[in-house]
Design a protein around this motif. Structure first.
Motif, PDB file in Angstrom:
ATOM      1  N   ALA A   1      -8.024   8.001   3.792  1.00  0.00           N
ATOM      2  CA  ALA A   1      -8.870   8.591   4.817  1.00  0.00           C
ATOM      3  C   ALA A   1      -8.088   8.805   6.104  1.00  0.00           C
ATOM      4  CB  ALA A   1     -10.073   7.684   5.079  1.00  0.00           C
ATOM      5  N   ALA A   2      -7.277   7.809   6.443  1.00  0.00           N
ATOM      6  CA  ALA A   2      -6.481   7.926   7.660  1.00  0.00           C
ATOM      7  C   ALA A   2      -5.494   9.081   7.520  1.00  0.00           C
ATOM      8  CB  ALA A   2      -5.747   6.622   7.928  1.00  0.00           C
ATOM      9  N   ARG A   3      -4.906   9.194   6.334  1.00  0.00           N
ATOM     10  CA  ARG A   3      -3.950  10.256   6.045  1.00  0.00           C
ATOM     11  C   ARG A   3      -4.592  11.622   6.240  1.00  0.00           C
ATOM     12  NH1 ARG A   3      -0.184   7.703   2.930  1.00  0.00           N
ATOM     13  NH2 ARG A   3       1.182   7.019   4.613  1.00  0.00           N
TER      14      ARG A   3
ATOM     15  N   ARG B   1     -10.828   1.376  10.494  1.00  0.00           N
ATOM     16  CA  ARG B   1     -11.488   2.602  10.930  1.00  0.00           C
ATOM     17  C   ARG B   1     -10.398   3.645  11.041  1.00  0.00           C
ATOM     18  NH1 ARG B   1     -13.551   0.420  15.304  1.00  0.00           N
ATOM     19  NH2 ARG B   1     -14.885  -0.964  14.124  1.00  0.00           N
ATOM     20  N   ALA B   2     -10.614   4.753  10.414  1.00  0.00           N
ATOM     21  CA  ALA B   2      -9.618   5.809  10.558  1.00  0.00           C
ATOM     22  C   ALA B   2      -9.639   6.286  11.996  1.00  0.00           C
ATOM     23  CB  ALA B   2      -9.940   6.953   9.621  1.00  0.00           C
ATOM     24  N   PRO B   3      -8.463   6.632  12.516  1.00  0.00           N
ATOM     25  CA  PRO B   3      -8.432   7.078  13.906  1.00  0.00           C
ATOM     26  C   PRO B   3      -9.354   8.278  14.087  1.00  0.00           C
ATOM     27  CG  PRO B   3      -6.351   7.507  12.799  1.00  0.00           C
ATOM     28  CD  PRO B   3      -7.148   6.669  11.883  1.00  0.00           C
TER      29      PRO B   3
ATOM     30  N   ALA C   1     -12.048 -11.903   3.036  1.00  0.00           N
ATOM     31  CA  ALA C   1     -11.983 -10.481   2.718  1.00  0.00           C
ATOM     32  C   ALA C   1     -12.903 -10.119   1.548  1.00  0.00           C
ATOM     33  CB  ALA C   1     -10.548 -10.090   2.393  1.00  0.00           C
TER      34      ALA C   1
ATOM     35  N   SER D   1      -8.363  -1.244   1.216  1.00  0.00           N
ATOM     36  CA  SER D   1      -8.591  -0.318   0.109  1.00  0.00           C
ATOM     37  C   SER D   1      -7.679   0.888   0.252  1.00  0.00           C
ATOM     38  CB  SER D   1     -10.040   0.117   0.077  1.00  0.00           C
ATOM     39  OG  SER D   1     -10.271   1.021   1.139  1.00  0.00           O
TER      40      SER D   1
ATOM     41  N   TYR E   1      -0.752   2.252  10.239  1.00  0.00           N
ATOM     42  CA  TYR E   1      -0.478   0.826  10.327  1.00  0.00           C
ATOM     43  C   TYR E   1      -1.097   0.234  11.578  1.00  0.00           C
ATOM     44  CZ  TYR E   1       2.113  -3.281  11.909  1.00  0.00           C
ATOM     45  OH  TYR E   1       2.444  -4.499  12.420  1.00  0.00           O
TER      46      TYR E   1
ATOM     47  N   ALA F   1      -7.232  -4.695  10.154  1.00  0.00           N
ATOM     48  CA  ALA F   1      -7.794  -5.260   8.929  1.00  0.00           C
ATOM     49  C   ALA F   1      -7.038  -6.492   8.473  1.00  0.00           C
ATOM     50  CB  ALA F   1      -7.782  -4.206   7.820  1.00  0.00           C
TER      51      ALA F   1
ATOM     52  N   GLY G   1     -12.039  -3.564  -1.628  1.00  0.00           N
ATOM     53  CA  GLY G   1     -12.550  -3.031  -0.382  1.00  0.00           C
ATOM     54  C   GLY G   1     -13.517  -1.880  -0.601  1.00  0.00           C
TER      55      GLY G   1
ATOM     56  N   THR H   1      -6.382  -2.015  -6.904  1.00  0.00           N
ATOM     57  CA  THR H   1      -6.980  -3.043  -6.065  1.00  0.00           C
ATOM     58  C   THR H   1      -8.072  -2.433  -5.223  1.00  0.00           C
ATOM     59  OG1 THR H   1      -4.801  -3.921  -5.944  1.00  0.00           O
ATOM     60  CG2 THR H   1      -6.423  -4.876  -4.506  1.00  0.00           C
TER      61      THR H   1
ATOM     62  N   SER I   1      -3.422   1.374  13.811  1.00  0.00           N
ATOM     63  CA  SER I   1      -4.838   1.368  14.175  1.00  0.00           C
ATOM     64  C   SER I   1      -5.782   1.134  12.996  1.00  0.00           C
ATOM     65  CB  SER I   1      -5.208   2.655  14.917  1.00  0.00           C
ATOM     66  OG  SER I   1      -4.559   3.755  14.345  1.00  0.00           O
ATOM     67  N   VAL I   2      -5.279   1.151  11.779  1.00  0.00           N
ATOM     68  CA  VAL I   2      -6.166   0.871  10.652  1.00  0.00           C
ATOM     69  C   VAL I   2      -5.788  -0.440   9.957  1.00  0.00           C
ATOM     70  CG1 VAL I   2      -7.022   1.701   8.436  1.00  0.00           C
ATOM     71  CG2 VAL I   2      -6.539   3.318  10.284  1.00  0.00           C
TER      72      VAL I   2
ATOM     73  N   ALA J   1      -7.342  -6.881   0.486  1.00  0.00           N
ATOM     74  CA  ALA J   1      -8.197  -6.686   1.656  1.00  0.00           C
ATOM     75  C   ALA J   1      -8.227  -5.246   2.157  1.00  0.00           C
ATOM     76  CB  ALA J   1      -7.759  -7.611   2.788  1.00  0.00           C
TER      77      ALA J   1
ATOM     78  N   LYS K   1       0.786  -1.239   0.000  1.00  0.00           N
ATOM     79  CA  LYS K   1       0.000   0.000   0.000  1.00  0.00           C
ATOM     80  C   LYS K   1       0.818   1.290   0.000  1.00  0.00           C
ATOM     81  CE  LYS K   1      -3.739  -1.947  -0.408  1.00  0.00           C
ATOM     82  NZ  LYS K   1      -4.581  -1.697  -1.564  1.00  0.00           N
TER      83      LYS K   1
ATOM     84  N   SER L   1     -10.114  16.733  13.244  1.00  0.00           N
ATOM     85  CA  SER L   1      -9.010  16.986  12.338  1.00  0.00           C
ATOM     86  C   SER L   1      -8.686  18.466  12.328  1.00  0.00           C
ATOM     87  CB  SER L   1      -9.364  16.504  10.931  1.00  0.00           C
ATOM     88  OG  SER L   1     -10.579  17.089  10.537  1.00  0.00           O
TER      89      SER L   1
ATOM     90  N   ALA M   1      -3.243  11.052  10.412  1.00  0.00           N
ATOM     91  CA  ALA M   1      -2.524   9.959  11.048  1.00  0.00           C
ATOM     92  C   ALA M   1      -1.177   9.757  10.367  1.00  0.00           C
ATOM     93  CB  ALA M   1      -3.341   8.674  10.957  1.00  0.00           C
TER      94      ALA M   1
ATOM     95  N   GLU N   1      -8.530   3.817  -0.374  1.00  0.00           N
ATOM     96  CA  GLU N   1      -9.326   4.899   0.221  1.00  0.00           C
ATOM     97  C   GLU N   1      -9.173   4.918   1.732  1.00  0.00           C
ATOM     98  OE1 GLU N   1     -10.196   2.986  -2.095  1.00  0.00           O
ATOM     99  OE2 GLU N   1     -10.991   4.188  -3.761  1.00  0.00           O
ATOM    100  N   LEU N   2      -9.107   3.748   2.269  1.00  0.00           N
ATOM    101  CA  LEU N   2      -9.009   3.632   3.726  1.00  0.00           C
ATOM    102  C   LEU N   2      -7.731   4.311   4.207  1.00  0.00           C
ATOM    103  CD1 LEU N   2     -10.643   2.204   5.935  1.00  0.00           C
ATOM    104  CD2 LEU N   2      -8.943   0.394   5.828  1.00  0.00           C
TER     105      LEU N   2
ATOM    106  N   HIS O   1     -12.788  -4.064   9.881  1.00  0.00           N
ATOM    107  CA  HIS O   1     -12.145  -3.557  11.095  1.00  0.00           C
ATOM    108  C   HIS O   1     -11.495  -2.211  10.862  1.00  0.00           C
ATOM    109  CE1 HIS O   1     -12.858  -7.576  12.387  1.00  0.00           C
ATOM    110  NE2 HIS O   1     -12.254  -7.989  11.302  1.00  0.00           N
TER     111      HIS O   1
ATOM    112  N   ASP P   1      -7.015  12.396   7.917  1.00  0.00           N
ATOM    113  CA  ASP P   1      -7.265  12.654   9.332  1.00  0.00           C
ATOM    114  C   ASP P   1      -5.985  12.978  10.087  1.00  0.00           C
ATOM    115  OD1 ASP P   1      -9.885  12.351   9.001  1.00  0.00           O
ATOM    116  OD2 ASP P   1     -10.066  10.399   9.981  1.00  0.00           O
TER     117      ASP P   1
END
Lengths: 303, 328, 437
Positions: free
Chosen positions: A198-200, B15-17, B210, A192, A210, A217, B6, B3, A212-213, A190, A125, B21, A204, A194-195, B13, A202
């Motif tokens: 999204a964390a970025r 979830r962004a922290p 998955a 994405s 790594y 997963a 998702g 890819t 907490s997201v 497994a 990723k 922001s 993180a 986007e996930l 599981h 926010d």
């Protein structure tokens, strides 16, 4: 060495909004195992278990039972005798072997899972220069035949003065190309992008992402990797045998001592020792079984 | 690299922290950039550092050994160039073990992966005693190799073995398992598959978990049969994992050692005419028995390494194309 | 997830945690072995590596009692086939080996040629004990130039012939061990009796395999096998090798062998199923038979003399790696274990026949009987045979030439996969290539 994954084209991506009730029942029909599935699985399991059950049966009998035809299919009365014979064998040092193996396998497993998820995530990723080349190297590392590696590795252990210590069977195995590659392939599909994005957004950090997201997963794959690593380490014989002596055995080294005689094999002791050696693995399995089966059903119900 | 499986639901599981922001400060932007650039390297560094010491060093050492005349018991007797390689390649024995290794690989691996896929798809269902069943499938992998070897040595004994006893009880002729190529390969493939099918099934299962359920549900609403769903959804979506197992099995198959060794009661020759001696057994025989010829053994190891490399690449290309073919 | 499985899981987790904690504690408190004290100021600790069950435990205890200044750390290294490569690694790396290591005959042969890694026992004063040992055993442990003694012999394997009285009875042959011995003064007579036995259709073969006849035949009838004394390969020209090969395959061709591969599961089971009537057996082999034939075979086996002259099969040595820092103490230990007391201890503990002459003359051995074998006077049979043994020169790779090259080809011929001639050609080609590779 990157794998692309295209979504099957003919499939509707949006779940139909109408007919929620129908979806539910269709879902149940899709996911409930049919009697045929049960049957197939039961056959698989009988085949899988027979040799093991049979070795437990032998462990409860006498040596000569091993070559009986037809084979004995019921347990005999000697299991506890045989077990105490194994535990009392001071040469084999069986209990100490069990403890050492538990320590070694746990250390190796924790480390392999940690470093594999870390690196696997990066390879799947994150963007960085030289990624494909490095991944290729990791895959190459798995292709090195193990037999001859033993010699240089042993010389290295002598140089480090690690022979007959547990470091010798832990440190060289703290990372495994297999693990990195496996997690990378799993994360590819497994997690994405986007996930991560999204964390970025926010705020993180990569580490935080790594931890907490991504790590949550990756749980199913990490659990499988952990289990496989634990078992592989637990069952490894050749290297521990070469680098450790009978004073610091792992359980497989102890088993080897049980198996010897002057030109004979004490089958019953081997099988009894094996039976005892499996128990800790069963414990691991029961403790982490949920991790492995986790996820899917909750997910499907939630949707 | 697209890819996006998702995308549909996102991992369960993931979830962004949480947390408010904030507008990032200039400092944190700089740190962020550093983080982006450095983190990947930091993440993969531990692997490479440890590998350099415990993997690369032995490999290079082996390469050097392969150009020397050296035995474990007699010590080093100087540089001989490619002499070790020449001796091996001109020896018929090497080609016999190459043939055996590839043959055993095909006989063992193809059914193994197909069964593993099937078993994984069965396991990927709601059922009673799920943990127990999944555990049962993996059980062959938790036993010690020593015990497995003894058990199968007894099952496939020529005269007093269980397998022949079963054959005879349905009025078939007993088989002398170690005396023919086909029979020894069958028995060894059985041992290998017995031990590793559940293992691969579990890896597939993790990947199948998955896949978003909705894909199957909507496909089923569209009238797709179970087989079609399997080939059109499951297989393409776990393609990276299938690739992974194919490569792992290739590597494992090329290094096959324990099963054929134990099948022949620990005798390293693999049958009186080497019918089932593999390259890995040949390496061990050369290095640790007969002549303790470390130099020669190292050279065979390098040859094996190169063969695995080429073969894995071919497999990789083939599987990738065929699995992709399913999706378009 | 039911409640029970959750409870099961928590129990498992708890057990694992406790086990791990325990393990960590032990791991952290485990100390490395104390450095050997080479100055002789305090008690010295030396280590001894053995494999199999040679019966050293009592001997070591007796040694420690007699030498309060020396402690012995005994290491059971498991199986021979695993120990040989491990020892080779130790020797090659110059580190890791015990002060005293046990060498099986085949391992000793290798180290007679590559002897840099081992101490010369003559330098440690071994010549003073020469007369204590059977002379063939003593001579067999010298390097080709006769200047270096690598090991002292623990046990020897003089040959006898074990036979099943029940099958003999069925076939109308005598069962008394003296009468049986008279049946086969030579191997030719032995084959002839085999044909008589076969004609009586007992359902059993005369012996287990062609290869198990070949080995004793050569051991009796030649002073060399695959090598001459200058370590040149002579397997193709040594008449004894060809004769023994022909003898074995002739028996196989006449249907007198059970065509079994030794040390296989079928072979194990054949003992229990009375699948053959005779088998050449050195002392350690009686344990092999007892182990495999089990209770059902008790009193059905007996021991007669071997056809032809006496011969030796098997037996081990103790040696001191050059890397040992306590060679003096190590030599004391070797002398003790291979000496009279040690030999008697081992014989009582595990049954191998000592190579110490004084031990062989001791009533504890000469009066020994083996209950399992119809109370055969094994001590008298074997100790008598042991004294007549002559040295045979085997050469560095003998074990590998025999087990990994010659025997497989001979088996292929016995099993009908190759003709007798093709089997011979292959046996010679493979063993020659191995000898010269």
């Amino acid at each position: 060495m990157s794998t692309t994954m295209t979504r099957p084209r003919n499939l509707p991506v949006e779940p139909p909004k109408k007919n929620r009730g129908r979806v539910r029942s269709a879902s149940a029909a899709l996911w409930d195992a049919s009697p045929l599935t049960y049957l197939a699985l039961i056959i698989t399991i009988v085949l899988s278990i027979f040799p093991i059950v049979w070795s437990f049966i032998v462990a409860s009998r006498e040596n000569s039972a091993v070559t009986d035809i037809p084979p004995p299919l019921t347990p005999g009365p000697n299991f506890f005798d045989n077990a105490s014979r194994v535990l009392a064998n001071t040469d084999a040092n069986f209990v100490y072997g069990l403890i050492n193996s538990a320590v070694v396998s746990s250390c190796v497993t924790l480390s392999v899972v940690f470093f594999s998820t870390l690196a696997g995530f990066a390879f799947a990723k994150l963007k960085f220069r030289g990624k494909n080349a490095l991944l290729l190297i990791i895959i190459l590392t798995m292709m090195i035949p193990t037999q001859v590696n033993i010699i240089p590795l042993y010389l290295l252990m002598v140089k480090f003065d690690w022979t007959n210590t547990l470091q010798a069977v832990i440190v060289p195995f703290l990372v495994k190309g297999f693990g990195v590659f496996m997690i990378r392939q799993y994360a590819e599909s497994a997690i994405s992008d986007e996930l991560i994005e999204a964390a970025r957004v926010d705020g993180a950090s990569t580490w935080r992402t790594y931890w907490s997201v991504v790590l949550p997963a990756l749980r199913p794959a990490a659990a499988v990797l952990g289990l496989l690593t634990f078992m592989e380490t637990w069952n490894d014989f050749l290297w521990p045998y070469v680098v450790l002596n009978g004073d610091t055995p792992t359980v497989q080294v102890s088993l080897n001592i049980l198996a010897t005689g002057y030109y004979k094999t004490d089958y019953v002791q081997v099988f009894t020792g094996t039976a005892l050696a499996i128990v800790p693995l069963l414990l691991v399995f029961i403790a982490f079984g949920r991790q492995i089966i986790g996820g899917i059903m909750e997910g499907s119900v939630k949707a | 690299m697209a890819t996006n499986v998702g995308e549909v639901t996102g991992p369960r599981h993931g979830r962004a922290p949480a947390g408010p922001s904030k507008q990032p400060s200039r400092r944190s932007v700089r740190v962020g950039r550093l983080d982006l650039r450095l983190s990947p390297y930091l993440f993969v560094a531990p692997f490479f550092v440890l590998f350099a010491v415990f993997g690369a060093y032995p490999l290079i050492y082996t390469a050097i050994l392969s150009t020397r005349k050296n035995t474990l018991t007699g010590g080093d007797a100087g540089f001989v160039g490619l002499e070790n390689y020449r001796k091996i390649l001109w020896d018929e024995h090497f080609w016999i073990v190459i043939f055996n290794t590839f043959g055993l690989f095909f006989v063992a691996t193809v059914p193994q992966l197909i069964f593993a896929l099937l078993i994984a798809s069965w396991l990927n269902k709601k059922m009673r005693a799920r943990t127990a069943i999944r555990m049962g499938v993996l059980i062959p992998n938790i036993t010690s190799v020593a015990a497995v070897g003894i058990v199968f040595g007894l099952i496939f004994a020529d005269r007093y073995g269980l397998a022949n006893w079963l054959l005879q009880s349905v009025h078939l002729d007993p088989v002398e398992w170690r005396n023919h190529r086909w029979s020894s390969w069958t028995a060894i493939a059985f041992m290998v598959d017995w031990r590793w099918t559940g293992y691969n099934a579990l890896i597939y299962l993790a990947a199948m978990q998955a896949i978003p359920k909705e894909l199957y549900e909507s496909a089923s609403l569209d009238g797709a049969s179970a087989a079609r769903r399997f080939w059109r959804i499951t297989v393409p979506l776990i393609q990276p994992t299938i690739l992974f197992t194919v490569i792992i099995s290739t590597i494992g198959g090329m290094q096959l050692f324990t099963e054929p060794l134990l099948f022949n009661y620990g005798r390293i020759q693999g049958g009186s005419l080497n019918e089932f001696q593999t390259v890995a057994m040949y390496i061990y025989e050369t290095t640790f028995t007969n002549n303790y010829n470390v130099g020669r053994g190292a050279a065979i190891s390098w040859l094996l390494f190169i063969i695995i490399l080429i073969f894995a690449l071919i497999n990789f290309a083939l599987v990738r194309r065929s699995v992709k073919g399913q999706t378009s | 997830m039911s409640v029970t499985s959750r409870r099961l899981r928590s129990i498992a987790t708890a057990t694992l945690t406790v086990g791990l904690a325990l393990g960590m504690t032990t791991a952290c408190s485990a100390k490395k072995d104390a450095e050997p004290n080479a100055n002789g100021t305090g008690p010295v600790t030396i280590s001894l590596s053995y494999f199999g069950t040679p019966g050293f435990n009592q001997a070591v205890k007796d040694f420690e009692a007699a030498n309060p200044n020396i402690k012995v750390d005994v290491k059971n290294e498991g199986q021979t086939k695993d120990f040989a490569p491990k020892l080779a690694q130790w020797i090659s790396a110059g580190s890791g080996a015990s002060d005293v290591v046990m060498l099986e005959e085949g391992m000793l042969l290798q180290y007679l040629k590559d002897n840099k890694g081992f101490a010369n026992l003559l330098d440690l004063g071994a010549s003073s004990v020469e007369k204590d040992y059977l002379s063939f055993k003593w001579k067999n442990a010298f390097t080709a130039d006769g200047k270096k003694l690598v090991g002292l012999g623990t046990d020897v394997g003089p040959l006898a012939m074990c036979y099943r009285t029940d099958l003999f009875q069925k076939a109308g042959l005598p069962v008394d061990r003296d009468a049986v011995s008279k049946l086969w003064p030579t191997w030719e007579e032995y084959v002839k009796q085999g044909e008589v036995f076969k004609s009586k259709n007992t359902g059993a073969a005369w012996t287990d395999s062609a290869t198990s006849v070949m080995q004793p035949y050569i051991m009796q009838n030649a002073d060399s096998w695959f090598y001459d004394k200058s370590d040149k390969y002579i397997g193709d020209t040594n008449p004894a090798v060809k004769k023994a090969y022909d003898l074995g395959l002739d028996m196989a061709g006449k249907g007198l062998t059970a065509k079994l591969a030794r040390w296989s599961a079928d072979w194990d089971a054949a003992f229990k199923n009375a699948a053959f009537a005779t088998v050449p057996c050195p002392p350690w082999y009686t344990g092999v038979i007892k182990e495999r034939a089990g209770d059902a075979g008790k009193n059905k086996w007996d021991i007669a003399t071997i056809p032809g002259k006496g011969g030796n099969w098997g037996g081990s040595y103790l040696a001191i790696p050059e890397q040992s820092k306590n060679k003096k103490a190590a030599f004391e230990l070797i002398k003790f274990i291979t000496g009279k007391q040690g030999g008697l201890d081992a014989f009582a503990e595990a049954g191998p026949l000592p190579s110490s002459i004084a031990a062989l003359d001791d009533p504890k051995i000469t009066d020994a009987k083996n209950e399992y074998f119809n109370n055969a006077p094994v001590g008298k049979i074997y100790a008598g045979a042991a004294k007549e043994l002559k040295p045979i020169y085997l050469g560095p790779k003998h074990q590998a030439l025999w087990e990994n090259a010659f025997e497989p080809a001979m088996q292929a011929a016995e099993q009908g996969k190759l003709s007798a001639q093709a089997g011979w050609d292959k046996a010679i080609k493979d063993s020659k290539a191995l000898a010269e590779g």
